[in-house]
Design an enzyme around this catalytic site. Sequence first.
Site, PDB file in Angstrom:
ATOM      1  N   GLY A   1    -143.774  -5.871  37.286  1.00 54.08           N
ATOM      2  CA  GLY A   1    -142.786  -6.600  38.081  1.00 54.08           C
ATOM      3  C   GLY A   1    -141.384  -6.080  37.838  1.00 54.08           C
ATOM      4  CG  ASN A   2    -138.536  -6.156  40.569  1.00 56.97           C
ATOM      5  OD1 ASN A   2    -137.791  -7.106  40.806  1.00 56.97           O
ATOM      6  ND2 ASN A   2    -139.418  -5.709  41.452  1.00 56.97           N
ATOM      7  NE  ARG A   3    -133.435  -7.573  33.877  1.00 53.03           N
ATOM      8  CZ  ARG A   3    -132.355  -6.954  33.422  1.00 53.03           C
ATOM      9  NH1 ARG A   3    -132.421  -5.673  33.091  1.00 53.03           N
ATOM     10  NH2 ARG A   3    -131.217  -7.594  33.307  1.00 53.03           N
ATOM     11  CB  SER A   4    -135.416  -8.927  42.104  1.00 54.64           C
ATOM     12  OG  SER A   4    -134.819  -9.628  43.165  1.00 54.64           O
TER      13      SER A   4
END
Length: 410
Positions: A204-207
């Site tokens: 995943g990512n931190r958005s």
Amino acid sequence: MVLGVSGGIAAYKASELLRLLTESGHDVTVVPTQAALQFVGQATWEALSGKPVAHDVWSNVPSVQHVRLGQQADLVVVAPTTADLMAKLAHGRADDLLTATLLTATCPVVLAPAMHTEMWQHPATVANVATLRERGVRVLDPASGRLTGVDTGPGRLPEAAALFGVCQAILAAGSRSGRDLVGKRILISGGGTREPLDPVRYLGNRSSGRQAWALAATAVARGADVTLVAANVDLPDPAGVNVHRVSSSHELDEQMTAELNNADVVVMAAAVADFEPTNVADQKIKKTDDGSSPSLQLQRTPDVLSNLGSLRTGAAPLLVGFAAETVAADDDPRGRLIELAQGKARRKGADFIVGNSVDAGHGFESSDNAVVIVTPDAVVAEVPLASKEAISHELWDVVITALSKRSDPN
Ligand code: CTP
């Protein structure tokens, strides 16, 4: 600000909205109707707002409160708004402090209706909502879900945080006319995709989804019909927005493609993973006794923006992407950001790219950002460090100019 509260069970949620407003520094006067006080008492409103609270026009007469409150407010928000209150407003009645305030208000007015589905869908309410919207009142669509008793359906008051978002969005609009996106259908993606690795893990990512939420709230504030495709965002649905929740890049691609032809403008603000695991394990990946580490094989995900660019018919809908870039501070960071953003606009077939630099503590997870808005061959706007709402308003200004040029090329 004036926070009006009319007589519905959702009045208790307005106390949370009041807390959010006062904690962010707004000076709020609460004006409940007499019926609202049956649900939440005067002492609660006075304690939370730190101000006396009246519901009729016979208290504090020398200050001519019934006229001054409306005249002096920067924003009036009524949450919840009953069907009865909207019927009164549609006919210009003013028989208590709240209706008198609404009749004298020249600032933006937001109504957040909450009622049983049958009342919301009754032709009388539908006609009153249409009349009020025509006059420039922002009547939010209620959320769908559990209502009082066993009923479910459209009629719920949106969550306090979502209403707070709309208030912030309208205040951030400043001197803009405010209703310039009426009739425009806007499709926005936001959040960050998760690419499954096994039943319990993902890449995943931190958005945070906050830029997309600000885009949605500001577009609603300016009168647009907004659909939001949200990937893994831990925020309540923005008020008045049609929200689809998705998780992976494939789900996001599918949902955006399905909605493409219903939109006049598409904004891809989601952080879409570029790679996904080639194989998704159907059991949890376990450690092995020999202490070795597994290798991950990755493959490319769909490029949603490029897909939308190639699927659209001609130049419609207008296509906007975002680009978060890390640019070194030493060699012309502005020029480099513009170059990267324009390159992306060209490669992906987007009309505009909103480029921002994600170093220096801005961008992901922060509420402030600085951006450039570019076409494949020009810079159309630059926004210095500003809130995500302010950036959203700048983008809608650019979008409105582009849409009007399209409909009238001269
Ligand atoms: N985007 C997309 N699908 C992807 C990756 C990105 O639709 N698989 C969209 C984003 O939503 C954004 C724009 O493309 O609007 C630019 O995203 P960005 O991650 O900056 O672009 P990438 O193509 O991933 O470029 P880079 O090689 O710099 O990561």
